[in-house]
Scaffold this active site. Structure first.
Site, PDB file in Angstrom:
ATOM      1  N   PHE A 121      15.375 -34.304 -35.246  1.00  0.00           N
ATOM      2  CA  PHE A 121      16.151 -34.618 -34.048  1.00  0.00           C
ATOM      3  C   PHE A 121      15.218 -34.572 -32.853  1.00  0.00           C
ATOM      4  CE2 PHE A 121      19.027 -33.020 -30.560  1.00  0.00           C
ATOM      5  CZ  PHE A 121      19.798 -34.170 -30.453  1.00  0.00           C
ATOM      6  N   LEU A 123      15.034 -34.847 -28.963  1.00  0.00           N
ATOM      7  CA  LEU A 123      15.647 -34.825 -27.642  1.00  0.00           C
ATOM      8  C   LEU A 123      14.640 -34.390 -26.576  1.00  0.00           C
ATOM      9  CD1 LEU A 123      18.193 -34.827 -25.737  1.00  0.00           C
ATOM     10  CD2 LEU A 123      18.534 -32.440 -26.436  1.00  0.00           C
ATOM     11  N   PRO A 126       8.097 -33.866 -22.778  1.00  0.00           N
ATOM     12  CA  PRO A 126       7.156 -33.010 -22.042  1.00  0.00           C
ATOM     13  C   PRO A 126       7.723 -32.455 -20.741  1.00  0.00           C
ATOM     14  CG  PRO A 126       5.987 -34.903 -22.931  1.00  0.00           C
ATOM     15  CD  PRO A 126       7.450 -35.122 -23.238  1.00  0.00           C
ATOM     16  N   PHE A 154       7.836 -31.114 -29.284  1.00  0.00           N
ATOM     17  CA  PHE A 154       8.359 -29.952 -30.023  1.00  0.00           C
ATOM     18  C   PHE A 154       9.418 -30.369 -31.046  1.00  0.00           C
ATOM     19  CE2 PHE A 154       7.482 -27.573 -25.825  1.00  0.00           C
ATOM     20  CZ  PHE A 154       6.159 -27.323 -26.188  1.00  0.00           C
ATOM     21  N   ARG A 266       6.618   6.056 -47.244  1.00  0.00           N
ATOM     22  CA  ARG A 266       5.587   6.610 -46.369  1.00  0.00           C
ATOM     23  C   ARG A 266       5.808   8.104 -46.130  1.00  0.00           C
ATOM     24  NH1 ARG A 266       0.442   6.454 -44.360  1.00  0.00           N
ATOM     25  NH2 ARG A 266       0.365   6.742 -42.090  1.00  0.00           N
ATOM     26  N   GLN A 277      15.141  12.605 -38.416  1.00  0.00           N
ATOM     27  CA  GLN A 277      16.380  12.169 -37.756  1.00  0.00           C
ATOM     28  C   GLN A 277      16.120  11.062 -36.733  1.00  0.00           C
ATOM     29  OE1 GLN A 277      18.578  14.630 -34.753  1.00  0.00           O
ATOM     30  NE2 GLN A 277      20.129  14.727 -36.362  1.00  0.00           N
ATOM     31  N   GLY A 338       0.729   1.323 -37.927  1.00  0.00           N
ATOM     32  CA  GLY A 338      -0.401   0.399 -37.974  1.00  0.00           C
ATOM     33  C   GLY A 338      -0.279  -0.647 -39.062  1.00  0.00           C
ATOM     34  N   GLU A 361      16.536 -24.913 -29.011  1.00  0.00           N
ATOM     35  CA  GLU A 361      17.941 -25.343 -28.936  1.00  0.00           C
ATOM     36  C   GLU A 361      18.690 -24.641 -27.801  1.00  0.00           C
ATOM     37  OE1 GLU A 361      20.158 -25.983 -32.536  1.00  0.00           O
ATOM     38  OE2 GLU A 361      18.322 -26.311 -33.685  1.00  0.00           O
ATOM     39  N   SER A 364      17.688 -18.507 -23.914  1.00  0.00           N
ATOM     40  CA  SER A 364      18.713 -17.504 -23.588  1.00  0.00           C
ATOM     41  C   SER A 364      19.293 -17.749 -22.199  1.00  0.00           C
ATOM     42  CB  SER A 364      18.110 -16.101 -23.662  1.00  0.00           C
ATOM     43  OG  SER A 364      17.801 -15.744 -24.993  1.00  0.00           O
TER      44      SER A 364
END
Length: 381
Positions: A121, A123, A126, A154, A266, A277, A338, A361, A364
């Site tokens: 698609f 749409l 640049p 993109f 680990r 906890q 790490g 798409e 935010s």
């Protein structure tokens, strides 16, 4: 939300396929950037590449809830494969089914649903991403052909697609009503694959420029009426945003599961770190956020299935889930210490893959515009 027996069966089937077929080579594909065409073909055989397309056109006729459950399971194993599946299903297949002529449906949908060809698609440009009215790609009608000129940027699966749905201006003077959409085949002269982006994540999914230089498209490959391109794009993006929430939930769940597995293995200060906890509370918060994202995803999908307007709910699901997954993968990486920073552990890949979910798409910020515009709309008007 209570799932039906059929929805649970689809979820279970795709989960097994995803873990056995997609997952084992996901890390390798991330390194080699190899397009997952063989796996997409297998997904086509399972009905995953045309899930919501009616059976008469080669699809499965599944509902949106089944689709997002399946998409989440694919994303759990490989986000790059999932983004191809998402664009192909909820944008390309759905747009052709909703806006296409009967001839177009019969010609293209069976090839798409079987994954004989993959759809893209186009749409974004640049200088036109979140503002599609600023696109400059033009389509000038000459007899029974449209001549397309411009550059799209993109484009997911731009290099490996068989067909591309392209938006272009057919009438500059009338704003969004002057944008039309076209089905452009790979073999159409004048469509050129430009730069292939070297991305942070989703490396097995190609993202490219598409350059149109006097690209000739027959009038029978215009998708929808002239001037319906903007409507088509906005409709497609609503569905696509639910798909991104599903991708986000899948990757987040994979990151959580990896963090739990690692913490059980680990040892520090004489015990497994899963016994501390502080870590257990972090994991509890992670699981709660994922469940919230999952329910927003399912709510938007169920509204779509009921035929209700779901634009705002799709934006809410996309906004929350895409930001949620970035928080989850960051915490999962931190739990790995790490080891989370090296490529021997999948959480490093999850961290890179998830970053774009808040961007493509509709960022935010754009989702917040959509949601707030609806909230401030004068209900009396």
């Amino acid at each position: 939300m209570k799932l039906t027996d059929e929805q649970m069966m689809i979820q279970s089937m795709v989960r097994e396929f995803s873990r056995k077929v997609i997952l084992p080579t996901a890390s390798e594909r991330d390194q080699t950037k190899e397009f997952p065409y063989a796996n997409l073909k297998k997904m086509g055989e399972l009905g995953l590449m045309g899930m919501m397309v009616p059976r008469e056109y080669g699809g499965e006729g599944a509902d949106t809830i089944s689709y997002v459950l399946a998409l989440s399971e694919i994303a759990y194993s490989c986000a790059a494969t999932a983004v191809v599946m998402s664009v192909h299903n909820s944008i390309v297949c759905e747009s052709i089914f909703k806006f296409g002529t009967e001839e177009q449906k019969k010609k293209y949908l069976p090839k798409l649903t079987s994954a004989e060809i993959i759809g893209a698609f186009a749409l974004t440009e640049p200088q036109a991403g979140s503002d599609p009215l600023s696109q400059t790609t033009s389509a000038i009608r000459k007899g029974n052909q449209y001549i397309i000129n411009g550059t799209k940027r993109f484009i997911t699966t731009g290099k490996n697609s068989g067909i591309v749905i392209v938006t272009a201006k057919t009438n500059e003077s009338i704003g969004h009503k002057g944008i039309s959409a076209f089905i452009v085949k790979r073999e159409n002269p004048g469509m050129i694959v430009g730069n292939v982006e070297n991305k942070m994540g989703l490396c097995a999914s190609d993202t490219t420029d598409l350059i149109f230089e006097n690209c000739s498209v027959p009038i029978e490959d215009r998708l929808g009426k002239e001037g319906e391109g903007f409507k088509l794009a906005m409709t497609a993006l609503d569905s696509g945003r639910i798909g991104i929430s599903a991708q986000s939930v899948g990757v987040a769940q994979a990151a959580l599961d990896s963090a739990i597995k690692y913490s059980k293995e680990r040892e520090q200060f004489g015990q497994k770190i899963s016994k501390f906890q502080g870590l257990r509370w972090i994991v509890a918060d992670m699981a709660t956020e994922i469940e919230a994202g999952r329910q927003l995803m399912l709510s938007a999908a169920s509204m779509k299935d009921r035929g209700e307007k779901f634009t705002v709910q799709a934006s809410m699901a996309k906004l929350f889930a895409s930001e949620m997954v970035n928080r989850i993968v960051a915490k999962a990486l931190q739990i790995h210490g790490g080891y989370g920073f090296i490529k021997d552990y999948p959480v490093e890949r999850f961290y890179r893959d998830a970053r774009v979910f808040t961007i493509y798409e509709g960022t935010s910020e754009i989702q917040r515009v959509v949601i707030s515009n609806n909230l401030f709309k004068d209900k009396r008007g």
